[in-house]
Structures are given as C-alpha cells and as structure tokens.
Write an enzyme that holds these catalytic residues in place. Structure first.
Site, PDB file in Angstrom:
ATOM      1  N   SER A 133       0.828  -1.206   0.000  1.00  0.00           N
ATOM      2  CA  SER A 133       0.000   0.000   0.000  1.00  0.00           C
ATOM      3  C   SER A 133       0.863   1.258   0.000  1.00  0.00           C
ATOM      4  CB  SER A 133      -0.890   0.002   1.253  1.00  0.00           C
ATOM      5  OG  SER A 133      -1.471   1.265   1.464  1.00  0.00           O
ATOM      6  N   TYR A 158      -2.442  -0.321  10.051  1.00  0.00           N
ATOM      7  CA  TYR A 158      -2.581  -0.883   8.705  1.00  0.00           C
ATOM      8  C   TYR A 158      -1.279  -0.734   7.917  1.00  0.00           C
ATOM      9  CZ  TYR A 158      -3.927  -1.192   3.789  1.00  0.00           C
ATOM     10  OH  TYR A 158      -3.978  -1.505   2.453  1.00  0.00           O
TER      11      TYR A 158
END
Length: 329
Positions: A133, A158
């Site tokens: 990501s 995350y």
C-alpha cells in the site's frame, strides 16, 4: 486432467474489489483461477457475493470460502491444487478502522501473510505477488514517493502491517529464493469498489441528500488510480514472470496514476458527474491519514512499458454509471 496437473493462479481476496477485477481478467484470458475469500463483514457482504456470482459464471473458476489464518486449510489447497503463481490480495483493509480494531490487522495481515509465505516456500511457488500500500510511505516529505525511499515510519497499524509484509517477503526471498513482487497500491477506485472508500461513500451520500465529511478541510491530495490501471500491470507481471535477474528475487512496484488530485477538486468532478451538489462538512486531519500520496512509477514504465491510461474524469464517470445501475438510483 486432475487438479494436480492443471495449473491454477491462486487469487486470495477474490471477492474483494481488486481481487474480483483481477480474477475476472485472468478468467477472460483463459487462465484457471482458484479464489479464496472469507467474506467478512467489514463492509456489506452482499457486494462480495454479487462479485462472486459474476466469477462463478466462468467454468475455469473455483472458489473456496475460508480465512488466511487457517493454515491447515491453506496447506490442503496447496496440496490439492497446482498453484505456480499466487496473487495475494486478501487483507484487512482500511487505515481508520485499524485504529479501532488493531488485532484484526495482526491476524489477517501478519499471521495470514506468514501462512501464505510458508505455503509458497514449501511448494516452491514460481512467483508470489502480494498487495502492499502507498500508506507505507507515511508522512514522507519527498514527493513523488519512490520505491527507493526509506519507509520506516508508518503512521497507522494498517501501514505497519503492510510494511511488515514487504520485510517478510524480502526475508523469504533471501533465505529460500522465493520470488516475490510487492504491489504498492495508490487509492484504487472504480466500478465494484469498496463502500468505505471516499468515492463510494461520497456518491451514496450525495445521491441521498446526506452531508459528506471532508477531512483536512479538503486540502489532502491523493494519487487516485483507476482499477484498470491496476489490473493491467498485474497481468503484465503475471506474464513476465518473477524478478529472476535480482538476488534475492525480490521486487516492489508503485501502482499509481502519477497525477495527484486535490480532494476538493475530486469532489467537484464527482458533483459534476452526478449533476448534484454535495452538502459538505469540513473536518481536521484524522489520525493515521497522510496529507498527500504521489507515486513515482519509473520502474513500472521501465520494466512493464506501462503508463496509466484512465483520467480522473473518465474514471469517476465509469464509477457513477456502475453505481446508479447496481443500486438502481
């Protein structure tokens, strides 16, 4: 032909947004696809089942409902099926949700990823591609974000799990010569997208005459990347094969549009495509959010001869068309 002689591409998270689009493209091109998804309730599972309905119409698609954390299940799948290529897209997504449910991220994104790595190592998989990501860049001050930048200061759980995935992949590439390719996705959007993402939630709110919450007072920039501009480079990587020219056989790519858009301009484009004004509530920056994302895609261009094709105007229009059709609104 039994399952051991037939080659499958294993797509985890096949009922998810990116997983669905990738699986469909692979199926259309004649590949056999084994899909895995646990259909969790992070967002409406109906959307996931509807995606799967489309995939199940293909004879070369096999679906298994299950979780990455279930090592016994994964081992049985790698035993039963011939899986030379694994595209690991399953994960607990969302930056803000990770502030409330950190344990969920550790289980899915770390324990689950370790299980995938172990199975790939044991079965000597030819190529593991996995989702990372843009959030791994944190508050990187150097713009655009390059895969050569240091990324050691993630600002959400995350992001930390995604960076940990990259480090674990490197370790397995180094120790076991497992070929791995990490894919740093930059704000992916498009038809069949995730309801927790801005475009989806804004569209729903505007059409229902509900206010939208705009963080950092609309001053955030995002390198919004249309789904087709994510799937095409993944397909090219599947066909190109693993990074065998590198020791260890480890590679990371930024998959972004390379053209950041101001959030306030993004909303204006959406209003135009919907033919409707939004009721806006401006709020400060949220914990875990970064102010700007901007992908340096030089390696993508150099290695895969690919540059993103879909403009923000075209992409938003495609999404709005799909949304109105799907929700009959």
């Amino acid at each position: 032909m039994n399952e051991q002689t037939k080659s499958y591409i294993f797509v985890t998270g096949s009922a998810g947004f990116i997983g669905f689009h990738l699986a469909r493209r692979l199926l259309e091109e004649g590949y056999h696809v084994l899909g895995l998804d646990n259909i969790n309730d992070y967002y409406d599972p109906t959307l996931k089942w509807d995606r799967l309905k489309i995939l199940k119409a293909y004879k070369n698609f096999t679906f298994i409902k299950g979780s990455l954390e279930n090592l016994e299940l994964l081992e049985s799948l790698f035993e039963q099926y011939n899986l030379p290529i694994v595209v690991h897209l399953a994960a607990q997504a969302g930056v803000r949700y990770s502030l409330k449910n950190p344990h969920q991220y550790i289980q899915s994104n770390l324990v689950g990823f370790m299980n995938i790595l172990e199975c790939c190592k044991d079965k000597k998989v030819e190529h593991l591609l996995y989702a990372s990501s843009s959030s791994v860049y944190g508050n990187n001050k150097k713009i655009p974000f390059s895969i050569h930048d240091e990324v050691n200061e993630p600002i959400s759980v995350y992001a930390a799990t995604k960076r940990a995935n990259e480090l674990l992949a490197f370790t397995y590439s180094h120790l076991y010569k497992l070929p791995t390719t990490g894919l740093r996705f930059f704000t992916v959007y498009g038809p069949w997208g995730r309801p927790d993402m801005a475009l989806f939630s804004f569209t729903k709110a505007i059409l229902n005459d509900q206010p939208i919450e705009i963080y950092n007072y609309g001053h955030m920039k995002r390198d919004f990347t249309y789904i087709d501009d994510i799937i095409e480079p993944i397909m090219r990587l599947v066909k190109k094969g693993p990074p065998t020219d590198k020791t260890p056989p480890y590679k990371i790519y930024n998959l972004g549009h390379n053209k950041p858009v101001l959030l306030s301009d993004f909303i204006k484009t959406l209003e135009k495509k919907l033919g409707k004004q939004a009721h806006k509530i401006y709020l400060p920056l949220q914990p875990g959010d970064v102010t700007e994302t901007y992908a340096d895609i030089n390696e993508l261009i150099q290695d895969l001869s690919y540059q993103p094709q879909v403009s923000i105007e075209e992409g938003i229009e495609n999404f709005v068309t799909w949304y109105k059709s799907y929700y009959k609104s």
